[in-house]
Structures are given as C-alpha cells and as structure tokens.
Design an enzyme around this catalytic site. Structure first.
Site, mmCIF file in Angstrom:
data_model
loop_
_atom_site.group_PDB
_atom_site.id
_atom_site.type_symbol
_atom_site.label_atom_id
_atom_site.label_comp_id
_atom_site.label_asym_id
_atom_site.label_seq_id
_atom_site.Cartn_x
_atom_site.Cartn_y
_atom_site.Cartn_z
ATOM 1 N N ASP A 11 0.876 -1.168 0.000
ATOM 2 C CA ASP A 11 0.000 0.000 0.000
ATOM 3 C C ASP A 11 0.913 1.217 0.000
ATOM 4 O O ASP A 11 1.627 1.467 0.972
ATOM 5 C CB ASP A 11 -0.882 -0.051 1.261
ATOM 6 C CG ASP A 11 -1.843 1.127 1.336
ATOM 7 O OD1 ASP A 11 -1.605 2.133 0.654
ATOM 8 O OD2 ASP A 11 -2.812 1.034 2.104
ATOM 9 N N ASP A 49 -6.564 -0.728 -1.964
ATOM 10 C CA ASP A 49 -5.477 0.261 -1.893
ATOM 11 C C ASP A 49 -4.093 -0.369 -1.978
ATOM 12 O O ASP A 49 -3.102 0.261 -1.618
ATOM 13 C CB ASP A 49 -5.612 1.126 -0.633
ATOM 14 C CG ASP A 49 -5.551 0.307 0.647
ATOM 15 O OD1 ASP A 49 -5.352 -0.917 0.568
ATOM 16 O OD2 ASP A 49 -5.709 0.902 1.728
ATOM 17 N N GLN A 91 2.608 4.276 2.939
ATOM 18 C CA GLN A 91 2.178 3.568 4.158
ATOM 19 C C GLN A 91 2.965 2.290 4.491
ATOM 20 O O GLN A 91 3.449 2.127 5.596
ATOM 21 C CB GLN A 91 0.688 3.205 4.038
ATOM 22 C CG GLN A 91 0.168 2.355 5.190
ATOM 23 C CD GLN A 91 -1.280 1.923 4.986
ATOM 24 O OE1 GLN A 91 -2.179 2.732 5.100
ATOM 25 N NE2 GLN A 91 -1.485 0.656 4.696
ATOM 26 N N TYR A 224 -0.360 -0.552 14.706
ATOM 27 C CA TYR A 224 -1.251 -0.707 13.562
ATOM 28 C C TYR A 224 -0.854 0.248 12.447
ATOM 29 O O TYR A 224 -0.797 1.456 12.643
ATOM 30 C CB TYR A 224 -2.714 -0.460 13.954
ATOM 31 C CG TYR A 224 -3.622 -0.712 12.780
ATOM 32 C CD1 TYR A 224 -3.852 -2.007 12.340
ATOM 33 C CD2 TYR A 224 -4.197 0.329 12.072
ATOM 34 C CE1 TYR A 224 -4.631 -2.265 11.229
ATOM 35 C CE2 TYR A 224 -4.988 0.083 10.959
ATOM 36 C CZ TYR A 224 -5.200 -1.215 10.542
ATOM 37 O OH TYR A 224 -5.966 -1.460 9.449
ATOM 38 N N LYS A 227 -3.840 -3.340 7.411
ATOM 39 C CA LYS A 227 -3.897 -4.794 7.519
ATOM 40 C C LYS A 227 -2.904 -5.397 6.525
ATOM 41 O O LYS A 227 -2.390 -4.707 5.654
ATOM 42 C CB LYS A 227 -5.313 -5.279 7.248
ATOM 43 C CG LYS A 227 -6.111 -5.820 8.452
ATOM 44 C CD LYS A 227 -5.332 -6.573 9.498
ATOM 45 C CE LYS A 227 -6.171 -7.284 10.521
ATOM 46 N NZ LYS A 227 -5.624 -7.264 11.880
ATOM 47 N N ASP A 228 -2.665 -6.716 6.659
ATOM 48 C CA ASP A 228 -1.637 -7.372 5.849
ATOM 49 C C ASP A 228 -2.010 -7.407 4.360
ATOM 50 O O ASP A 228 -1.152 -7.326 3.506
ATOM 51 C CB ASP A 228 -1.421 -8.808 6.342
ATOM 52 C CG ASP A 228 -1.372 -8.875 7.854
ATOM 53 O OD1 ASP A 228 -0.880 -7.906 8.459
ATOM 54 O OD2 ASP A 228 -1.847 -9.868 8.424
ATOM 55 N N SER A 238 -3.657 -30.836 -13.983
ATOM 56 C CA SER A 238 -2.637 -31.868 -14.256
ATOM 57 C C SER A 238 -1.820 -32.238 -13.015
ATOM 58 O O SER A 238 -0.626 -31.967 -12.957
ATOM 59 C CB SER A 238 -1.660 -31.428 -15.343
ATOM 60 O OG SER A 238 -2.332 -30.925 -16.443
ATOM 61 N N TYR A 343 -2.973 -4.367 18.819
ATOM 62 C CA TYR A 343 -2.174 -3.816 17.723
ATOM 63 C C TYR A 343 -2.892 -2.671 17.006
ATOM 64 O O TYR A 343 -2.447 -2.208 15.971
ATOM 65 C CB TYR A 343 -1.831 -4.920 16.723
ATOM 66 C CG TYR A 343 -0.949 -5.971 17.322
ATOM 67 C CD1 TYR A 343 0.407 -5.723 17.503
ATOM 68 C CD2 TYR A 343 -1.478 -7.181 17.749
ATOM 69 C CE1 TYR A 343 1.226 -6.669 18.076
ATOM 70 C CE2 TYR A 343 -0.663 -8.140 18.330
ATOM 71 C CZ TYR A 343 0.684 -7.879 18.491
ATOM 72 O OH TYR A 343 1.499 -8.816 19.064
#
Ligand code: F6R
Ligand code: MG
Ligand code: MG
Length: 360
Positions: A11, A49, A91, A224, A227-228, A238, A343
């Site tokens: 991000d 984002d 960020q 924080y 988020k990940d 196959s 967090y």
C-alpha cells in the site's frame, strides 16, 4: 529451465482514504518494471489500496535483484503519491533504505520456483482489508477437503494428498503436516488464523503447489499501520486441483479479520478486478483471482476469474452477512477479540482510563 513467479504488494497511497490505488501509481509501476532486463514478464494491478506486482523471472525466490526492483518501483510510486497528497502515501514502506530482501520491510511477498509444465495454469489471489491467515480456510478446502476438491477422491495424481507448512507467528516456528493422515492436527492449528498461517502447500513428492504472503504488518511495525492484505499463488490442473476446485472455497463468503481499522470481522467477498475497491465501512474485505497460463516465461492472460455470475449469489450472501454483523457495531464478534485489538489504536484510547480503575 525453472521459472519463478513473484507476487509482491504494498500500500503506497490511495485515492480516497484507503479505497483504491490511483491509476498514476499503476502507470509508474508498469514503466519501472518495463525498464528491467532482469525479468521475463509482469502484470501490474491493484486490489483495493494495494499495488500488486506480478513478476515472472528466472532468478529464484528471495532474489536481491528482484526484491530491489519491487522496492524501487514502490518507492517511485510512493514518491509521486506523496506529491499528489494521496492518502497514507508510502504507508507500507516501513524503512528508508532497502536491506537486500524486501521481507520484513513492509510489503507482502509470495513467490514460488518451478519447472514450467507443457501447459501451466496458475491463479494469483489478492486480498484487501484482511490478514495473512485468511488463506488458511480456502487452502485447506482446496488441498485437503474432498467435499471441495473431488480430484482428491477421483484423480490418482491427487489421491495421496498434500503436505502443509504452517507458521506459528507468535513463537516464530514452523511445522510440516501431511494430509489426509494429519488433517485434524492441521485444523487444530489453522483454525486460529491470527496465530497460525498456512505458508506453503507441497505435493507428497515435495513439489510446490501453493504459497502465500505471511507478513504481519502490525508485528513488523509494532503498531497498527494497515492490515496485511495478503496474496497467494496456487498452481492448477494436471496433478494439482482443477481451476474450478481452486475457486470453489470462495463460493462461501467466510468470515475474516480486517475491514474497518483492521479491527472487525467481515465476510470475504470475491470480486472482479474492476470491483476491487473498498468502500462500505472501508470494505468489506475482498478477494480477486487472476488466472494466467505461463508460457515460456510469459504471462498469458489474465482471466478475471471472479468476474462470473456464478459468484453473484456469494456476493449477495456476503452483503446479507455484512448487514448482520455490522449491526453489532463496536461489540464482539464484529470487533476483534481484545488480544488482537492490542495492535490497533484502541490501547491509546484506554490509556486515559488507566488511573481510574479501583481494586475490587
Ligand atoms: C483498514 C484501513 C482503514 C483505516 C481507516 C482509518 O486496513 O486501512 O480502515 O484504518 O480508514 O484510517 P486513518 O487512521 O488513516 O484515518
Ligand atoms: Mg491504505
Ligand atoms: Mg490495503
């Protein structure tokens, strides 16, 4: 000759708030990657984002040259994003100088190296407003649940099962479990996706089948940041689950952690690339799936796999679930449990009450 597929995301700033990546950032990334002589091919997109770089090269995983290329691309895009005063510009770029490996520096990374097959379909999943462990549920369904993947029962090439590498992000340890023999042990761990993250899936012969990004932004930054918003690569057909078996778990909008302020549970909505924008309550958490055929190191595609009326009912169900859980407002289980709220910015708010607590 082996090829490496690297999906690296960050991000770097967004238009409006935390909603989408600005087209200028995408253009900058395309230009930067096009200049490189170290890669075979690339595709640039965004999920919400997060700017997503899908790169094919021949240098193996954890390669300094490739990681540096991704880092510099993000830096360039972030520079412009700052000038444009896009929101939260830069960020996820947690450090100023590149250390040689992009891991631990903010961006998320999923990479795998393999021998290109005579025809080689792969699917890249990208998510926004959720955590790294959100792939636990679908990866389990794809590679271990015969009610999802009929090939586990019917196809002799899949019948012996798969091996799963799980990370314990609290203790910094990993374990390899073999399924179907150890399916209950696997579930005992990965049912807690905030702590145990499914990193890799291998065939019983040890060939890579799937890999995910496991970066926990809050752990890296100690606070924080965002988020990940993880990514995941899955090989299909196959000897691997069929494309439709890989997509099938997403027909159920399972609950994931993330959404507004990274602090809420919400349904994981499968969306087309054009709908990978987070709006309602900064979400809901969403996932997109792009399918490619790899052909002599080139990416043929993408096929935007969730751009299908077959997933319309899932999206409707997800919206009903979103209405339901939103009505809890700041109450659990919409809000995440207390240990995960540590967090977020909540502890700052609670500080002022600290001295007002009296012994009972
Ligand atoms: C979620 C996310 C957003 C922000 C929220 C507040 O991952 O990034 O939901 O947490 O928009 O953002 P700030 O604190 O920047 O005003
Ligand atoms: Mg953001
Ligand atoms: Mg994001």
């Amino acid at each position: 000759m082996k090829i490496t597929l690297s999906v690296i995301k960050a991000d770097i700033g967004s238009l409006v708030g935390h909603s989408i990546v600005h087209p200028t950032s995408i253009d900058i990334a395309k230009k930067e990657l096009a200049k490189s002589r170290d890669i075979e091919d690339f595709y640039v997109t965004h999920c919400g984002d997060d700017l997503e770089l899908i790169i094919v090269h021949r240098k193996g995983i954890n390669n300094k040259v490739i990681h540096k290329l991704a880092w510099q691309t993000f830096m360039k895009a972030a520079e412009k994003a700052k000038k444009m005063k896009l929101y939260a510009a830069g960020q996820d770029l947690l450090v100023k100088t590149f250390s040689g490996n992009i891991k631990g520096q903010g961006p998320g990374v999923a990479e795998m190296e393999f021998n290109e097959r005579p025809s080689d379909p792969i699917i890249v999943f990208m998510a926004d407003k959720t955590e790294a462990g959100s792939w636990n549920f679908p990866l389990y369904k794809i590679f271990a649940d015969p009610f999802n993947t009929s090939g586990l029962v019917i196809d002799p090439k899949l019948h012996s099962g798969f091996k799963f590498e799980v990370l314990d992000v609290l203790k910094n340890k990993k374990v390899l479990l073999s399924c179907p023999e150890e399916v209950y042990d696997l579930l005992a761990l990965i049912g807690a996706p905030s702590r145990y993250i499914l990193k890799n899936v291998y065939t019983k012969k040890g060939e890579i089948a799937a890999t995910s990004s496991i970066e926990k932004l809050s752990k890296l930054a100690g606070r924080y940041v965002g988020k990940d918003d993880p990514v995941c690569i899955v090989r299909a057909q196959s000897g691997f689950p069929a494309v439709g078996e890989v997509l099938e778990p997403f027909a159920f909008p399972f609950m994931v952690a993330g959404w507004m302020r990274g602090s809420h549970h919400g349904p994981f909505i499968p969306v087309a690339e054009k709908n990978a924008k987070c709006t309602r309550f900064d979400g809901p958490p969403r996932v997109m799936a792009l399918g490619f055929q790899i052909s002599n190191g080139k990416l043929i595609g993408p096929n935007d796999l969730f751009d299908d009326p077959g997933f319309d009912k899932t999206r409707q169900e997800a919206n009903v679930m979103a209405d339901y859980i939103r009505k809890h407002g700041p109450f659990e289980p919409h809000r995440l449990p207390s240990d995960e709220m540590e967090y977020t910015t909540l502890p700052e708010v609670l500080k002022k009450l600290k001295n007002r607590f009296k012994k009972i």
